[in-house]
Design an enzyme around this catalytic site. Structure first.
Site, PDB file in Angstrom:
ATOM      1  N   ASP A  35       0.861  -1.181   0.000  1.00 12.72           N
ATOM      2  CA  ASP A  35       0.000   0.000   0.000  1.00 12.72           C
ATOM      3  C   ASP A  35       0.901   1.236   0.000  1.00 12.72           C
ATOM      4  O   ASP A  35       1.946   1.242   0.645  1.00 12.72           O
ATOM      5  CB  ASP A  35      -0.879  -0.020   1.257  1.00 12.72           C
ATOM      6  N   THR A 102      -3.805   5.733 -11.065  1.00 11.85           N
ATOM      7  CA  THR A 102      -3.795   4.622 -10.096  1.00 11.85           C
ATOM      8  C   THR A 102      -4.610   3.431 -10.604  1.00 11.85           C
ATOM      9  O   THR A 102      -4.133   2.295 -10.626  1.00 11.85           O
ATOM     10  CB  THR A 102      -4.326   5.103  -8.724  1.00 11.85           C
ATOM     11  N   THR A 132     -16.123  -3.115  -9.097  1.00 13.31           N
ATOM     12  CA  THR A 132     -17.330  -2.491  -8.557  1.00 13.31           C
ATOM     13  C   THR A 132     -18.520  -2.692  -9.472  1.00 13.31           C
ATOM     14  O   THR A 132     -18.349  -2.878 -10.684  1.00 13.31           O
ATOM     15  CB  THR A 132     -17.061  -0.977  -8.376  1.00 13.31           C
ATOM     16  N   ASP A 133     -19.721  -2.599  -8.898  1.00 10.96           N
ATOM     17  CA  ASP A 133     -20.929  -2.660  -9.740  1.00 10.96           C
ATOM     18  C   ASP A 133     -21.097  -1.384 -10.566  1.00 10.96           C
ATOM     19  O   ASP A 133     -21.903  -1.357 -11.509  1.00 10.96           O
ATOM     20  CB  ASP A 133     -22.177  -2.912  -8.876  1.00 10.96           C
ATOM     21  N   GLU A 134     -20.344  -0.316 -10.228  1.00 13.28           N
ATOM     22  CA  GLU A 134     -20.528   0.961 -10.943  1.00 13.28           C
ATOM     23  C   GLU A 134     -20.130   0.866 -12.413  1.00 13.28           C
ATOM     24  O   GLU A 134     -20.524   1.711 -13.209  1.00 13.28           O
ATOM     25  CB  GLU A 134     -19.738   2.083 -10.253  1.00 13.28           C
ATOM     26  N   TYR A 157     -14.498   7.796 -11.994  1.00 16.41           N
ATOM     27  CA  TYR A 157     -14.149   6.623 -11.165  1.00 16.41           C
ATOM     28  C   TYR A 157     -14.582   5.337 -11.856  1.00 16.41           C
ATOM     29  O   TYR A 157     -13.773   4.416 -12.044  1.00 16.41           O
ATOM     30  CB  TYR A 157     -14.817   6.724  -9.784  1.00 16.41           C
ATOM     31  N   LYS A 161     -12.368   2.193 -13.387  1.00 13.75           N
ATOM     32  CA  LYS A 161     -12.497   0.801 -12.937  1.00 13.75           C
ATOM     33  C   LYS A 161     -12.882  -0.096 -14.121  1.00 13.75           C
ATOM     34  O   LYS A 161     -12.381  -1.216 -14.246  1.00 13.75           O
ATOM     35  CB  LYS A 161     -13.546   0.685 -11.819  1.00 13.75           C
ATOM     36  N   PRO A 212     -25.526  16.036   4.430  1.00 13.51           N
ATOM     37  CA  PRO A 212     -25.796  16.469   3.057  1.00 13.51           C
ATOM     38  C   PRO A 212     -26.330  15.325   2.192  1.00 13.51           C
ATOM     39  O   PRO A 212     -25.670  14.315   1.992  1.00 13.51           O
ATOM     40  CB  PRO A 212     -24.401  16.896   2.557  1.00 13.51           C
ATOM     41  N   ARG A 288     -24.789  15.361  -7.227  1.00  8.58           N
ATOM     42  CA  ARG A 288     -23.522  14.917  -7.842  1.00  8.58           C
ATOM     43  C   ARG A 288     -23.730  14.890  -9.365  1.00  8.58           C
ATOM     44  O   ARG A 288     -24.719  14.298  -9.827  1.00  8.58           O
ATOM     45  CB  ARG A 288     -23.214  13.517  -7.306  1.00  8.58           C
ATOM     46  N   HIS A 291     -24.931  11.579 -11.588  1.00  4.30           N
ATOM     47  CA  HIS A 291     -25.288  10.674 -10.479  1.00  4.30           C
ATOM     48  C   HIS A 291     -26.125   9.496 -10.998  1.00  4.30           C
ATOM     49  O   HIS A 291     -27.196   9.698 -11.554  1.00  4.30           O
ATOM     50  CB  HIS A 291     -26.090  11.490  -9.454  1.00  4.30           C
TER      51      HIS A 291
HETATM   52  P1  NAD Z   1     -10.103   2.878   0.026  1.00  2.00           P
HETATM   53  O1  NAD Z   1     -10.049   4.169  -0.702  1.00  2.00           O
HETATM   54  O2  NAD Z   1     -10.622   2.825   1.411  1.00  2.00           O
HETATM   55  O3  NAD Z   1      -8.641   2.211   0.074  1.00  2.00           O
HETATM   56  C1  NAD Z   1      -7.800   2.203  -1.029  1.00  2.00           C
HETATM   57  C2  NAD Z   1      -6.421   1.746  -0.565  1.00  2.00           C
HETATM   58  O4  NAD Z   1      -5.551   1.741  -1.721  1.00  2.00           O
HETATM   59  C3  NAD Z   1      -5.787   2.692   0.460  1.00  2.00           C
HETATM   60  O5  NAD Z   1      -5.165   1.947   1.485  1.00  2.00           O
HETATM   61  C4  NAD Z   1      -4.739   3.463  -0.348  1.00  2.00           C
HETATM   62  O6  NAD Z   1      -3.637   3.892   0.416  1.00  2.00           O
HETATM   63  C5  NAD Z   1      -4.350   2.419  -1.393  1.00  2.00           C
HETATM   64  N1  NAD Z   1      -3.824   3.055  -2.616  1.00  2.00           N
HETATM   65  C6  NAD Z   1      -4.411   4.045  -3.336  1.00  2.00           C
HETATM   66  N2  NAD Z   1      -3.618   4.393  -4.370  1.00  2.00           N
HETATM   67  C7  NAD Z   1      -2.525   3.583  -4.310  1.00  2.00           C
HETATM   68  C8  NAD Z   1      -1.364   3.450  -5.106  1.00  2.00           C
HETATM   69  N3  NAD Z   1      -1.154   4.246  -6.156  1.00  2.00           N
HETATM   70  N4  NAD Z   1      -0.449   2.506  -4.773  1.00  2.00           N
HETATM   71  C9  NAD Z   1      -0.650   1.691  -3.689  1.00  2.00           C
HETATM   72  N5  NAD Z   1      -1.723   1.795  -2.890  1.00  2.00           N
HETATM   73  C10 NAD Z   1      -2.661   2.723  -3.191  1.00  2.00           C
HETATM   74  O7  NAD Z   1     -10.919   1.898  -0.939  1.00  2.00           O
HETATM   75  P2  NAD Z   1     -11.959   0.742  -0.572  1.00  2.00           P
HETATM   76  O8  NAD Z   1     -13.291   1.344  -0.404  1.00  2.00           O
HETATM   77  O9  NAD Z   1     -11.372  -0.108   0.476  1.00  2.00           O
HETATM   78  O10 NAD Z   1     -11.960  -0.036  -1.970  1.00  2.00           O
HETATM   79  C11 NAD Z   1     -11.001  -1.063  -2.231  1.00  2.00           C
HETATM   80  C12 NAD Z   1     -11.275  -1.627  -3.616  1.00  2.00           C
HETATM   81  O11 NAD Z   1     -12.594  -2.156  -3.698  1.00  2.00           O
HETATM   82  C13 NAD Z   1     -11.167  -0.579  -4.739  1.00  2.00           C
HETATM   83  O12 NAD Z   1     -10.587  -1.204  -5.852  1.00  2.00           O
HETATM   84  C14 NAD Z   1     -12.628  -0.216  -5.034  1.00  2.00           C
HETATM   85  O13 NAD Z   1     -12.774   0.183  -6.371  1.00  2.00           O
HETATM   86  C15 NAD Z   1     -13.309  -1.552  -4.763  1.00  2.00           C
HETATM   87  N6  NAD Z   1     -14.718  -1.467  -4.342  1.00  2.00           N
HETATM   88  C16 NAD Z   1     -15.080  -0.656  -3.295  1.00  2.00           C
HETATM   89  C17 NAD Z   1     -16.413  -0.664  -2.862  1.00  2.00           C
HETATM   90  C18 NAD Z   1     -16.854   0.188  -1.696  1.00  2.00           C
HETATM   91  O14 NAD Z   1     -18.057   0.247  -1.411  1.00  2.00           O
HETATM   92  N7  NAD Z   1     -15.970   0.838  -0.963  1.00  2.00           N
HETATM   93  C19 NAD Z   1     -17.342  -1.469  -3.509  1.00  2.00           C
HETATM   94  C20 NAD Z   1     -16.930  -2.278  -4.588  1.00  2.00           C
HETATM   95  C21 NAD Z   1     -15.611  -2.277  -4.976  1.00  2.00           C
HETATM   96  O1  DAU Z   2     -21.250   0.715  -5.723  1.00  2.00           O
HETATM   97  C1  DAU Z   2     -19.947   0.478  -5.293  1.00  2.00           C
HETATM   98  C2  DAU Z   2     -19.237   1.799  -5.032  1.00  2.00           C
HETATM   99  O2  DAU Z   2     -19.783   2.322  -3.808  1.00  2.00           O
HETATM  100  C3  DAU Z   2     -17.740   1.654  -4.906  1.00  2.00           C
HETATM  101  O3  DAU Z   2     -17.213   1.207  -6.137  1.00  2.00           O
HETATM  102  C4  DAU Z   2     -17.089   2.995  -4.523  1.00  2.00           C
HETATM  103  O4  DAU Z   2     -15.703   2.834  -4.322  1.00  2.00           O
HETATM  104  C5  DAU Z   2     -17.727   3.481  -3.229  1.00  2.00           C
HETATM  105  O5  DAU Z   2     -17.218   4.750  -2.884  1.00  2.00           O
HETATM  106  C6  DAU Z   2     -19.250   3.552  -3.374  1.00  2.00           C
HETATM  107  O6  DAU Z   2     -19.612   4.597  -4.305  1.00  2.00           O
HETATM  108  P1  DAU Z   2     -20.859   5.562  -4.045  1.00  2.00           P
HETATM  109  O7  DAU Z   2     -20.684   6.792  -4.836  1.00  2.00           O
HETATM  110  O8  DAU Z   2     -22.138   4.813  -4.214  1.00  2.00           O
HETATM  111  O9  DAU Z   2     -20.658   5.833  -2.466  1.00  2.00           O
HETATM  112  P2  DAU Z   2     -20.874   7.171  -1.600  1.00  2.00           P
HETATM  113  O10 DAU Z   2     -20.857   6.759  -0.174  1.00  2.00           O
HETATM  114  O11 DAU Z   2     -19.986   8.268  -2.050  1.00  2.00           O
HETATM  115  O12 DAU Z   2     -22.370   7.580  -1.973  1.00  2.00           O
HETATM  116  C7  DAU Z   2     -23.480   6.722  -1.713  1.00  2.00           C
HETATM  117  C8  DAU Z   2     -24.727   7.437  -2.193  1.00  2.00           C
HETATM  118  O13 DAU Z   2     -24.952   8.579  -1.334  1.00  2.00           O
HETATM  119  C9  DAU Z   2     -24.622   8.005  -3.591  1.00  2.00           C
HETATM  120  O14 DAU Z   2     -25.897   7.924  -4.227  1.00  2.00           O
HETATM  121  C10 DAU Z   2     -24.238   9.467  -3.374  1.00  2.00           C
HETATM  122  C11 DAU Z   2     -24.929   9.798  -2.075  1.00  2.00           C
HETATM  123  N1  DAU Z   2     -24.259  10.799  -1.219  1.00  2.00           N
HETATM  124  C12 DAU Z   2     -22.930  10.629  -0.943  1.00  2.00           C
HETATM  125  C13 DAU Z   2     -22.260  11.529  -0.135  1.00  2.00           C
HETATM  126  C14 DAU Z   2     -20.787  11.366   0.149  1.00  2.00           C
HETATM  127  C15 DAU Z   2     -24.990  11.823  -0.660  1.00  2.00           C
HETATM  128  O15 DAU Z   2     -26.207  11.957  -0.894  1.00  2.00           O
HETATM  129  N2  DAU Z   2     -24.331  12.725   0.140  1.00  2.00           N
HETATM  130  C16 DAU Z   2     -22.992  12.625   0.432  1.00  2.00           C
HETATM  131  O16 DAU Z   2     -22.446  13.487   1.164  1.00  2.00           O
END
Ligand code: NAD
Ligand code: DAU
Length: 351
Positions: A35, A102, A132-134, A157, A161, A212, A288, A291
């Protein structure tokens, strides 16, 4: 040690849960957590396992091709579980190139390093890409994303991905690299960085600050407890056929506004505040751009073929998550002040 597994992004939200699961469940595996510790990486997330014999942390940046080659030369990993990424949609709107460097180039560097070191000898090797499902775009009021849904990303984003997913499949189809992939819905749980909806609202409720809600709040997400995502990754990594992908989701859709109201209700109860107190903090704000209206995963393939399904109900998961944040307010304070970045200097710089 039977195998060496390189987990990228292991200091992040989901990565730390995956690292913990692998370190504890597989004492016969050597787990390397790679990391670069961006703002989202926090080694305090792994304090409980950092002295385990089968665990090593390695600070390096996946954007740096030479550094990746060196890491692969040093550790000779049998498996890669690739989570490192820029993960926040709002940040991708203000700084899209960071996501290209990245998520796209970083992934390509890892694929190249794996191809080179494995050199066509793929017996016992595996590259698991976490996505991700996105990438599938937005659903209307009905329907679900399956593994066959066409890619249609809308944010920088999700475009980054999607691009990384295509590179991973291309390395399988062109070079035979033994890949598997998972596309998961929204995770929530302990250690979630407070820029994302659920932890941001928990932080703001604690500090009596506005909650928000983008647009009209009717945007819909499918939420999964992070430990269940880590379990799914473990099963796919060990059981899936090479070249396949699985959707992972919670069968648990919530409109943002309903989710935040539920969170307010539970927080009021746990904080002993009169019912309705936190809901007053809700503010509808500018939407957003681009969105996506609704995400919903059809997770039947992983359920039918690998026997995975969520083990934690949303009610339990949300309650556990709130309790974790209430019991770890110091973590929340450190993360929101930026002080957590000192942890690496204090604990690792002399190692
Ligand atoms: P996060 O942002 O919490 O963590 C990302 C990690 O990657 C951090 O520890 C960061 O330091 C490291 N990182 C970032 N850039 C880097 C680089 N250039 N080199 C080495 N390390 C680096 O992310 P997360 O929410 O834990 O997501 C992890 C993975 O899962 C991602 O690939 C994301 O797309 C995927 N994902 C996330 C969600 C979600 O809901 N959070 C859902 C589906 C998939
Ligand atoms: O679906 C999987 C994805 O979920 C992952 O791939 C991403 O890494 C992860 O960040 C997440 O993306 P979202 O954009 O869905 O997550 P977020 O928590 O940012 O937002 C969730 C929903 O809430 C989205 O519809 C935007 C809305 N939102 C978000 C924020 C931060 C708000 O309404 N207000 C806010 O302040």
């Amino acid at each position: 040690m039977d195998k060496t597994i390189l987990i990228t992004g292991g200091a992040g939200f989901i990565g730390s849960h995956v690292v913990r699961l692998f370190v504890q469940k597989y004492p016969n595996y050597r787990i390397i957590n790679l990391d670069s510790l961006t703002y989202a990486g926090n080694l305090e997330n792994l304090q409980d396992i950092e002295s385990a014999e089968n665990y090593t942390f390695h600070k390096a940046d996946i954007r740096d091709k030479d550094a990746m080659d060196e890491v692969f030369n040093t550790y000779q990993p049998d498996g890669v579980i690739h989570l490192a990424a820029e993960s926040h949609v709002d940040r991708s709107i203000t700084d899209p190139l960071a996501f290209v460097y990245t998520n796209v180039i970083g992934t390509a560097n890892l694929l190249e390093a794996a191809k080179r070191i494995w050199a066509g000898n793929y017996e016992g090797k595996r590259f698991h890409h976490i996505s991700t499902d996105e990438v599938f775009g937005a659903l209307g009021e009905t329907g679900f994303f399956t593994e066959e849904t066409k890619y249609d990303p809308h944010s920088p984003y999700s475009a980054s991905k999607a691009s990384s997913d295509h590179f991973v499949r291309a390395y399988h189809d062109t070079y035979g690299l033994p890949i598997v992939m998972t596309n998961c819905s929204n995770n929530y749980g302990p250690n979630h960085f407070p820029e994302k909806l659920i932890p941001l609202c928990i932080l703001n409720i604690l500090n009596n600050k506005p909650l928000p809600i983008y647009g009209d709040g009717k945007y819909t997400r499918d939420w999964l407890f992070v430990v269940d995502h880590a379990r799914a990754i473990d099963q796919v990594f060990h059981q899936a056929e090479t070249g396949t992908s699985y959707n992972v989701g919670g069968f648990n859709e919530w409109k943002n506004i309903d989710l935040v109201r539920e969170l307010c209700k539970q927080m009021d109860t746990k904080l002993g505040r009169p019912p309705g107190t936190s809901e007053k903090l809700i503010e509808f704000v500018k939407d957003r751009p681009g969105h996506d209206l609704r995400y919903a995963i059809d997770a039947n393939k992983i359920k039918d073929e690998l026997g995975w399904e969520p083990s934690v109900t949303f009610e339990e998961g949300l309650s556990l998550t709130i309790d974790w944040f209430l019991n770890n307010q110091e973590w929340l304070k450190q993360v929101s002040s930026g002080n957590y970045m000192q942890y690496y200097e204090d604990h690792y710089s002399s190692r």
